[in-house]
Design an enzyme around this catalytic site. Structure first.
Site, PDB file in Angstrom:
ATOM      1  N   TYR A 176      -2.142  -0.201  10.220  1.00  0.00           N
ATOM      2  CA  TYR A 176      -1.599  -0.442   9.083  1.00  0.00           C
ATOM      3  C   TYR A 176      -0.690  -0.212   8.949  1.00  0.00           C
ATOM      4  CZ  TYR A 176      -3.703  -0.378   4.513  1.00  0.00           C
ATOM      5  OH  TYR A 176      -3.613  -1.471   3.024  1.00  0.00           O
ATOM      6  N   SER A 188       0.537  -0.931  -0.042  1.00  0.00           N
ATOM      7  CA  SER A 188      -0.085   0.385  -0.383  1.00  0.00           C
ATOM      8  C   SER A 188       0.713   0.985  -0.113  1.00  0.00           C
ATOM      9  CB  SER A 188      -0.747  -0.265   1.604  1.00  0.00           C
ATOM     10  OG  SER A 188      -1.424   1.163   1.476  1.00  0.00           O
TER      11      SER A 188
END
Length: 257
Positions: A153, A140
Site C-alpha cells: 500500500y 495517503s
C-alpha cells in the site's frame, strides 16, 4: 464556501463513489451546487446515492482500459468537466515485505496507480477545454512515509503521490490545477475491513482507543475546500490527520475507550 451560480455551474467526476470518502464527496459537492458524476463498480450503491443527491452515475472499473474509455466518452459527450476526483483506491493485506502477496500488490497498483493514470489521461483534454480544470489525487500519509506491514500500500500510494507531483510540473502554465489529498487515520465502513480480509475484530483494533479518528465527511470537507478555492490558488498537498495521530507511528490511544 462559495457555490457555483447557475451560470457557472461546475461539473465534477468522482471515482470510487459507492461508499466512504467518495460517496461523502459526492454528497458535499452536490450540496455545494455542482453537477456530479459518481463513478464506481457497484451499480446498486450508485443508484441509491443518485436518488439521495441527484448525482448522475456511471458504472465503471478504473482497472479496465475499455471501461474507462467508455466512461470518458459518455461523460464528455454530456458536457464540460471541471474537476476529476481520483478517489478509487484501496489496501490489501498487512504482510511484511518478506511475506507479501505479489497478487495483492498487483491489485493495489492497478487501482491506486494505474487507475489514476487511466482516468486522468482520459479526462485531461476535457479539463483543459473547460478553462479551469482540476485533477485531484487521493493519496495517503502512506504515500509520504513507510511503515511496517504496509509495503504494498505504501508503494502504491507513493506512486499516486508521484503522479500528482509530476503532473503538476508537466501542466505548469496550463489552466489545470493538480491537488493531492493525503489522509491519515480515517474510519470508514469498508477500507480497513477489506484490507484485513473481512475480519471485523481485527479491523476494529486498528482504531481501538483512538479518540475521534477522521471520518469520510472530514476528508470530503477537505476535498471540497481545495476545489472551491479561487482557481489561481493551488493547494498542492493537503495532509489530514485526527488530532490523536501526530505522525504515522505516533498515535494516542486511550485505554478507556
Amino acid at each position: 464556501m462559495t457555490s457555483p451560480t447557475s451560470s457557472t455551474r461546475l461539473r465534477a467526476v468522482v471515482t470510487g463513489a459507492s461508499s466512504g470518502i467518495g460517496a461523502a464527496t459526492v454528497r458535499r459537492l452536490s450540496a455545494e451546487g455542482w453537477d456530479v458524476v459518481a463513478v464506481a463498480r457497484r451499480e446498486a450503491k450508485l443508484e441509491a446515492l443518485a436518488a439521495e443527491t441527484g448525482a448522475q452515475v456511471q458504472v465503471a472499473d478504473v482497472t479496465s482500459e475499455q471501461e474507462v474509455a467508455r466512461l470518458v466518452a459518455s461523460v464528455t459527450a454530456a458536457g464540460p468537466v471541471h474537476a476529476l476526483v481520483n478517489n478509487a483506491g484501496g489496501a490489501l493485506g498487512t504482510d511484511t515485505i518478506e511475506q507479501g502477496s505479489a497478487e495483492d500488490w498487483q491489485k493495489m497498483f492497478d487501482v491506486n496507480v494505474l487507475g489514476v493514470l487511466r482516468v486522468t489521461q482520459g479526462f485531461l483534454p476535457a479539463l483543459r477545454a473547460s478553462g479551469r480544470g482540476d485533477v485531484l489525487v487521493m493519496s495517503s500519509t502512506a504515500g509520504h512515509i513507510a511503515y511496517e506491514g504496509g509495503g504494498g500500500y505504501v508503494a502504491a500510494k507513493h506512486g499516486a503521490h508521484s503522479i500528482a507531483a509530476t503532473l503538476r510540473l508537466e501542466l505548469a502554465g496550463e489552466p489545470v490545477r493538480v491537488i493531492e489529498i493525503a489522509p491519515g487515520m480515517v474510519a470508514t465502513e469498508e477500507f480497513t475491513l477489506k484490507r484485513v480480509g473481512g475480519d471485523a475484530e481485527k479491523a476494529a483494533k486498528v482504531y481501538e482507543g483512538v479518540e475521534m479518528p477522521l471520518t469520510a465527511e472530514d476528508v470530503a470537507d477537505g476535498i471540497v475546500w481545495t476545489l472551491t478555492r479561487p482557481h489561481h490558488v493551488n493547494v498542492d498537498l493537503l495532509v489530514l490527520r485526527p488530532i490523536a495521530q501526530a505522525a504515522q507511528h505516533k498515535v494516542a490511544r486511550n485505554s478507556g475507550l
